[in-house]
Design a protein around this motif. Structure first.
Motif, mmCIF file in Angstrom:
data_model
loop_
_atom_site.group_PDB
_atom_site.id
_atom_site.type_symbol
_atom_site.label_atom_id
_atom_site.label_comp_id
_atom_site.label_asym_id
_atom_site.label_seq_id
_atom_site.Cartn_x
_atom_site.Cartn_y
_atom_site.Cartn_z
ATOM 1 N N PHE A 61 -19.651 -9.422 41.600
ATOM 2 C CA PHE A 61 -20.309 -9.159 40.323
ATOM 3 C C PHE A 61 -19.914 -7.761 39.872
ATOM 4 N N GLU A 62 -18.907 -7.705 39.000
ATOM 5 C CA GLU A 62 -18.439 -6.437 38.453
ATOM 6 C C GLU A 62 -19.270 -6.116 37.210
ATOM 7 N N MET A 63 -20.339 -5.389 37.406
ATOM 8 C CA MET A 63 -21.274 -5.100 36.324
ATOM 9 C C MET A 63 -20.734 -4.061 35.350
ATOM 10 N N GLU A 64 -21.140 -4.168 34.119
ATOM 11 C CA GLU A 64 -20.863 -3.125 33.132
ATOM 12 C C GLU A 64 -21.930 -2.039 33.180
ATOM 13 N N SER A 65 -23.124 -2.409 33.624
ATOM 14 C CA SER A 65 -24.256 -1.486 33.601
ATOM 15 C C SER A 65 -24.328 -0.582 34.814
ATOM 16 N N SER A 66 -23.585 -0.898 35.876
ATOM 17 C CA SER A 66 -23.660 -0.117 37.111
ATOM 18 C C SER A 66 -22.327 -0.190 37.847
ATOM 19 N N PRO A 67 -21.879 0.922 38.445
ATOM 20 C CA PRO A 67 -20.664 0.891 39.267
ATOM 21 C C PRO A 67 -20.926 0.361 40.673
ATOM 22 N N TYR A 68 -22.194 0.136 41.003
ATOM 23 C CA TYR A 68 -22.573 -0.322 42.343
ATOM 24 C C TYR A 68 -22.557 -1.850 42.374
ATOM 25 N N PHE A 69 -21.344 -2.406 42.434
ATOM 26 C CA PHE A 69 -21.183 -3.852 42.370
ATOM 27 C C PHE A 69 -21.834 -4.534 43.570
ATOM 28 N N ILE A 70 -22.227 -5.773 43.373
ATOM 29 C CA ILE A 70 -22.751 -6.603 44.458
ATOM 30 C C ILE A 70 -21.847 -7.826 44.598
ATOM 31 N N GLY A 71 -21.867 -8.434 45.776
ATOM 32 C CA GLY A 71 -20.994 -9.577 45.987
ATOM 33 C C GLY A 71 -21.416 -10.394 47.176
ATOM 34 N N ILE A 72 -20.764 -11.537 47.319
ATOM 35 C CA ILE A 72 -21.058 -12.426 48.443
ATOM 36 C C ILE A 72 -19.780 -13.136 48.847
ATOM 37 N N ALA A 73 -19.602 -13.324 50.156
ATOM 38 C CA ALA A 73 -18.442 -14.014 50.710
ATOM 39 C C ALA A 73 -18.934 -15.110 51.646
ATOM 40 N N SER A 74 -18.205 -16.226 51.674
ATOM 41 C CA SER A 74 -18.693 -17.390 52.397
ATOM 42 C C SER A 74 -17.551 -18.188 53.008
ATOM 43 N N LYS A 75 -17.862 -18.879 54.101
ATOM 44 C CA LYS A 75 -16.906 -19.815 54.689
ATOM 45 C C LYS A 75 -16.963 -21.173 54.002
ATOM 46 N N SER A 76 -18.059 -21.428 53.272
ATOM 47 C CA SER A 76 -18.242 -22.696 52.576
ATOM 48 C C SER A 76 -18.209 -22.477 51.071
ATOM 49 N N PRO A 77 -17.918 -23.522 50.308
ATOM 50 C CA PRO A 77 -17.814 -23.376 48.852
ATOM 51 C C PRO A 77 -19.095 -22.867 48.201
ATOM 52 N N ILE A 78 -18.911 -22.094 47.157
ATOM 53 C CA ILE A 78 -20.008 -21.614 46.312
ATOM 54 C C ILE A 78 -20.106 -22.550 45.119
ATOM 55 N N THR A 79 -21.267 -23.187 44.947
ATOM 56 C CA THR A 79 -21.388 -24.230 43.929
ATOM 57 C C THR A 79 -22.212 -23.817 42.719
ATOM 58 N N LYS A 80 -22.849 -22.658 42.765
ATOM 59 C CA LYS A 80 -23.680 -22.239 41.634
ATOM 60 C C LYS A 80 -23.639 -20.729 41.545
ATOM 61 N N ILE A 81 -23.454 -20.220 40.347
ATOM 62 C CA ILE A 81 -23.393 -18.776 40.173
ATOM 63 C C ILE A 81 -24.198 -18.371 38.939
ATOM 64 N N ASN A 82 -25.057 -17.391 39.099
ATOM 65 C CA ASN A 82 -25.772 -16.798 37.967
ATOM 66 C C ASN A 82 -25.799 -15.294 38.176
ATOM 67 N N ARG A 83 -25.385 -14.577 37.153
ATOM 68 C CA ARG A 83 -25.344 -13.114 37.228
ATOM 69 C C ARG A 83 -26.289 -12.543 36.179
ATOM 70 N N ILE A 84 -27.117 -11.581 36.597
ATOM 71 C CA ILE A 84 -28.027 -10.908 35.669
ATOM 72 C C ILE A 84 -27.899 -9.405 35.867
ATOM 73 N N GLU A 85 -27.616 -8.679 34.808
ATOM 74 C CA GLU A 85 -27.603 -7.218 34.909
ATOM 75 C C GLU A 85 -28.487 -6.564 33.857
ATOM 76 N N GLU A 86 -29.156 -7.375 33.049
ATOM 77 C CA GLU A 86 -30.044 -6.824 32.039
ATOM 78 C C GLU A 86 -31.294 -6.228 32.687
ATOM 79 N N SER A 87 -31.943 -5.331 31.967
ATOM 80 C CA SER A 87 -33.201 -4.737 32.408
ATOM 81 C C SER A 87 -34.189 -5.848 32.762
#
Length: 252
Positions: A61-87
């Motif tokens: 998650f390369e946010m525009e609001s913060s340089p402190y990105f968050i992320g996740i890595a997995s051995k199995s497929p990722i089937t759903k993604i939702n990103r929120i950076e708003e207040s």
């Protein structure tokens, strides 16, 4: 299932930390790894290095609001993604679904605890309609009421930054974590023995103040699998970040 949550301090980008971090991660055998502070990482770099470590599926998650990105890595497929950076989220919130489990990675505000109260309320509202197993993990920058016996008011007041972060209305503010626990989340690392997550040896502090601010929280549906979490405090990770990583394991 065995998972890891790790705040890697400003992206772990210094020469003496970057490759040792990747070497250490490649030697581990987790199913899912969540990250805080992926500063200056790119999506292509994250994908490339995580694949080398054995995690072919990942999301940064390369946010525009913060340089402190968050992320996740997995051995199995990722089937759903939702990103929120708003207040009110200070460093964002990332929601993915892996093997029918909802993983939420976040990094709460490091400043006034009142701001974390609002983030906790938003998290509680977000997870309420999810009728599936949920894991909330990250550097939550808050003290837990379950650790109340460990923290002393005077000890915190002696440290200006800690006082700014954790004292409100003349007392230690446990409310951000209480909001999450009251929302039906359970602390997988709660025990009689205080299992601190920072500081490590990286800053060589003369008078370290031990705190637990990194968590793996689970909802009732996942609690039935009896998850157990602990901080990893080895000589290797003690020099990689100012936080120790936390691992959590449960049986499917």
């Amino acid at each position: 299932m065995n998972i890891l949550q790790y705040n890697i301090l400003d992206g772990c980008k210094t020469l003496n930390r970057y490759q040792p971090f990747l070497n250490w991660l490649g030697e581990q055998n987790y199913d899912v790894v969540g990250f805080n502070e992926l500063n200056d990482w790119t999506e292509s770099e994250f994908q490339r290095e995580m694949e080398k470590c054995g995690y072919p599926y990942c999301c940064l998650f390369e946010m525009e609001s913060s340089p402190y990105f968050i992320g996740i890595a997995s051995k199995s497929p990722i089937t759903k993604i939702n990103r929120i950076e708003e207040s009110p989220f200070h460093h964002g919130m990332l929601h993915v679904k892996i093997n029918n489990i909802n993983f939420i990675v976040t990094h709460l505000c490091p400043f006034e605890s009142e701001r974390r109260e609002k983030e906790a309320e938003a998290l509680a509202k977000y997870i309420l309609p999810i009728q599936e197993p949920v894991v909330v993990m990250g550097d939550l920058n808050t003290f837990s009421p379950l650790d109340r016996n460990h923290y002393k008011f005077d000890q915190i007041m002696e440290r200006e930054r800690r006082a700014m972060q954790h004292i409100r209305n003349g007392e230690i503010n446990y409310l951000p974590m209480k909001i999450l626990l009251d929302a039906g989340l359970h602390d997988a690392n709660s025990s009689e023995k205080f299992d601190y997550s920072m500081p490590t040896e990286i800053h060589q502090l003369e008078d370290p103040f031990y705190t637990r601010i990194d968590y793996v929280l689970v909802n009732e549906l996942l609690l039935a699998k009896k998850p157990s979490a602990r901080m990893i405090r080895s000589s290797e990770v003690a020099k990689l970040s100012d936080h120790y990583p936390i691992e959590c394991e449960w049986k499917d």
